[in-house]
Design a protein around this motif. Structure first.
Motif, PDB file in Angstrom:
ATOM      1  N   ALA A   1       0.847  -1.194   0.000  1.00 32.71           N
ATOM      2  CA  ALA A   1       0.000   0.000   0.000  1.00 32.71           C
ATOM      3  C   ALA A   1       0.881   1.242   0.000  1.00 32.71           C
ATOM      4  O   ALA A   1       1.979   1.238   0.568  1.00 32.71           O
ATOM      5  CB  ALA A   1      -0.927   0.001   1.217  1.00 32.71           C
ATOM      6  N   VAL A   2       0.377   2.293  -0.633  1.00 36.09           N
ATOM      7  CA  VAL A   2       1.099   3.561  -0.686  1.00 36.09           C
ATOM      8  C   VAL A   2       0.238   4.644  -0.054  1.00 36.09           C
ATOM      9  O   VAL A   2      -0.953   4.764  -0.370  1.00 36.09           O
ATOM     10  CB  VAL A   2       1.442   3.953  -2.142  1.00 36.09           C
ATOM     11  CG1 VAL A   2       2.312   5.211  -2.150  1.00 36.09           C
ATOM     12  CG2 VAL A   2       2.137   2.816  -2.859  1.00 36.09           C
ATOM     13  N   ASP A   3       0.831   5.419   0.825  1.00 42.78           N
ATOM     14  CA  ASP A   3       0.111   6.521   1.466  1.00 42.78           C
ATOM     15  C   ASP A   3      -0.322   7.527   0.391  1.00 42.78           C
ATOM     16  O   ASP A   3       0.507   8.025  -0.364  1.00 42.78           O
ATOM     17  CB  ASP A   3       1.033   7.196   2.483  1.00 42.78           C
ATOM     18  CG  ASP A   3       0.313   8.192   3.368  1.00 42.78           C
ATOM     19  OD1 ASP A   3      -0.515   8.960   2.844  1.00 42.78           O
ATOM     20  OD2 ASP A   3       0.599   8.219   4.582  1.00 42.78           O
ATOM     21  N   PRO A   4      -1.625   7.832   0.300  1.00 44.59           N
ATOM     22  CA  PRO A   4      -2.078   8.815  -0.699  1.00 44.59           C
ATOM     23  C   PRO A   4      -1.391  10.169  -0.546  1.00 44.59           C
ATOM     24  O   PRO A   4      -1.183  10.884  -1.534  1.00 44.59           O
ATOM     25  CB  PRO A   4      -3.585   8.915  -0.441  1.00 44.59           C
ATOM     26  CG  PRO A   4      -3.948   7.634   0.241  1.00 44.59           C
ATOM     27  CD  PRO A   4      -2.743   7.257   1.056  1.00 44.59           C
ATOM     28  N   GLY A   5      -1.028  10.518   0.676  1.00 43.79           N
ATOM     29  CA  GLY A   5      -0.334  11.780   0.892  1.00 43.79           C
ATOM     30  C   GLY A   5       1.024  11.807   0.227  1.00 43.79           C
ATOM     31  O   GLY A   5       1.468  12.854  -0.266  1.00 43.79           O
TER      32      GLY A   5
ATOM     33  N   SER B   1       9.038  -0.145  -5.264  1.00 42.60           N
ATOM     34  CA  SER B   1       8.152   1.017  -5.195  1.00 42.60           C
ATOM     35  C   SER B   1       7.912   1.546  -6.606  1.00 42.60           C
ATOM     36  O   SER B   1       8.615   2.447  -7.071  1.00 42.60           O
ATOM     37  CB  SER B   1       8.760   2.115  -4.311  1.00 42.60           C
ATOM     38  OG  SER B   1       8.955   1.661  -2.990  1.00 42.60           O
TER      39      SER B   1
ATOM     40  N   PHE C   1       5.874   3.565  -7.758  1.00 40.38           N
ATOM     41  CA  PHE C   1       5.553   4.993  -7.808  1.00 40.38           C
ATOM     42  C   PHE C   1       6.803   5.875  -7.871  1.00 40.38           C
ATOM     43  O   PHE C   1       6.698   7.084  -8.111  1.00 40.38           O
ATOM     44  CB  PHE C   1       4.685   5.387  -6.609  1.00 40.38           C
ATOM     45  CG  PHE C   1       5.321   5.118  -5.267  1.00 40.38           C
ATOM     46  CD1 PHE C   1       6.100   6.068  -4.639  1.00 40.38           C
ATOM     47  CD2 PHE C   1       5.128   3.897  -4.626  1.00 40.38           C
ATOM     48  CE1 PHE C   1       6.669   5.831  -3.400  1.00 40.38           C
ATOM     49  CE2 PHE C   1       5.699   3.633  -3.390  1.00 40.38           C
ATOM     50  CZ  PHE C   1       6.479   4.603  -2.777  1.00 40.38           C
TER      51      PHE C   1
ATOM     52  N   ASP D   1       2.866  17.074  -6.682  1.00 43.29           N
ATOM     53  CA  ASP D   1       2.642  18.505  -6.476  1.00 43.29           C
ATOM     54  C   ASP D   1       3.526  19.307  -7.431  1.00 43.29           C
ATOM     55  O   ASP D   1       4.753  19.168  -7.419  1.00 43.29           O
ATOM     56  CB  ASP D   1       2.983  18.853  -5.019  1.00 43.29           C
ATOM     57  CG  ASP D   1       2.585  20.265  -4.637  1.00 43.29           C
ATOM     58  OD1 ASP D   1       2.592  21.159  -5.513  1.00 43.29           O
ATOM     59  OD2 ASP D   1       2.284  20.487  -3.453  1.00 43.29           O
TER      60      ASP D   1
ATOM     61  N   LEU E   1       1.835  10.110  -2.559  1.00 44.20           N
ATOM     62  CA  LEU E   1       1.602  10.255  -3.997  1.00 44.20           C
ATOM     63  C   LEU E   1       1.241  11.705  -4.344  1.00 44.20           C
ATOM     64  O   LEU E   1       1.692  12.230  -5.370  1.00 44.20           O
ATOM     65  CB  LEU E   1       0.487   9.314  -4.439  1.00 44.20           C
ATOM     66  CG  LEU E   1       0.766   7.814  -4.272  1.00 44.20           C
ATOM     67  CD1 LEU E   1      -0.438   7.000  -4.735  1.00 44.20           C
ATOM     68  CD2 LEU E   1       2.022   7.404  -5.029  1.00 44.20           C
ATOM     69  N   ALA E   2       0.431  12.335  -3.504  1.00 41.75           N
ATOM     70  CA  ALA E   2       0.051  13.726  -3.745  1.00 41.75           C
ATOM     71  C   ALA E   2       1.265  14.646  -3.673  1.00 41.75           C
ATOM     72  O   ALA E   2       1.405  15.578  -4.485  1.00 41.75           O
ATOM     73  CB  ALA E   2      -1.014  14.157  -2.738  1.00 41.75           C
TER      74      ALA E   2
END
Length: 266
Positions: A101-105, A170, A172, A112, A107-108
């Protein structure tokens, strides 16, 4: 059974690594017994009261940011130096890493548009086309009128084996440039944990090198001095050595430090 805090949480700073530590403690099923875990420590600096550093904690203005992706128990280790990065660099974010799982924060943050992320990792382990040794020029932006993106250094905070796993597993991170550091005539001074490779640097040392590369030389010097003072006090605590409040490391930090109101990482 939950982990026993190293100190009273009410005194802890509210920066990113402190919050990550609290989050990790909240989901722990058994205590993490670090060396000296029976000591009563200050929640602000993780040292015993006689060696407390909190009154000297510096904050310096910098336009660079730090994103710490932390190994499973890294945030709760009293020797973690990502904590020192968050002490000094206000725009510091910290996220726990999971393979599933990846923290949505996270990725945001990486998406940015105000930031240009760089994954800091040795270039010899990466496809050559991804590797950079300097920051990307602002002139490369598609719109000349668009503000330059600020550097965001993504640091894989953990043991070397953890950092390699985070990097390899990872997806991402795969689209991001990889910043490979090649400091000349620099040897790690980290002595709080053993390393299998004398050429490896701890997280605070890597962050200081990144700041210097970004032209943030004062911030780099302050972070290096803060790391040296923390290391000196921690080793003194570990060895029950007399405290020297006027040491060279303390004098160097005092000469460099500029205390400013903090702004927010997460």
């Amino acid at each position: 059974m939950t982990l026993v805090p190293l100190a009273l949480p009410t005194a802890a700073p509210t920066h990113a690594v402190s919050r990550q530590r609290s989050a990790r403690l909240a989901v722990s099923a058994k205590p993490y017994l670090a060396r000296g875990s029976g000591l009563v420590r200050c929640a602000g600096c993780r040292l015993i009261a006689s060696h407390c550093l909190c009154a000297s904690r510096p904050t310096v203005p910098t336009s660079a940011g730090m994103c710490l992706i932390m190994g499973d128990i890294e945030a709760i280790k009293p020797t973690n130096t990502g904590w020192l990065v968050a002490d000094v660099v206000a725009d510091t974010w910290a996220f726990g890493w999971s393979r599933t799982a990846v923290d949505p924060g996270l990725l945001a943050l990486l998406a940015d548009p105000q930031w240009q992320p760089y994954v800091v990792f040795p270039g010899e382990f990466v496809q050559p086309e991804r590797v950079v040794t300097a920051l990307l020029p602002a002139s490369g932006l598609p719109l000349p009128a668009q503000p330059a993106r600020k550097p965001l250094f993504v640091l894989l905070d953990g043991t070397w084996s953890e950092a390699r796993k985070i990097f390899r597993k990872s997806p991402f991170l795969e689209h991001l440039p990889v910043l490979s550091l090649h400091p000349a005539d620099v040897v790690s001074s980290y002595r709080l944990r053993r390393s299998a490779n004398a050429g490896h640097f701890c997280t605070a040392e890597v962050a200081a090198l990144c700041l210097a590369l970004a032209g943030e030389t004062h911030a780099a010097d302050v972070l290096a001095a803060w790391f040296d003072l923390f290391s000196e006090r921690y080793m003194g605590m570990r060895l029950s050595a007399p405290l020297n409040r006027d040491s060279e490391a303390h004098q160097r930090l005092q000469a460099l430090a500029v205390v400013k109101p903090r702004k927010g990482g997460a």
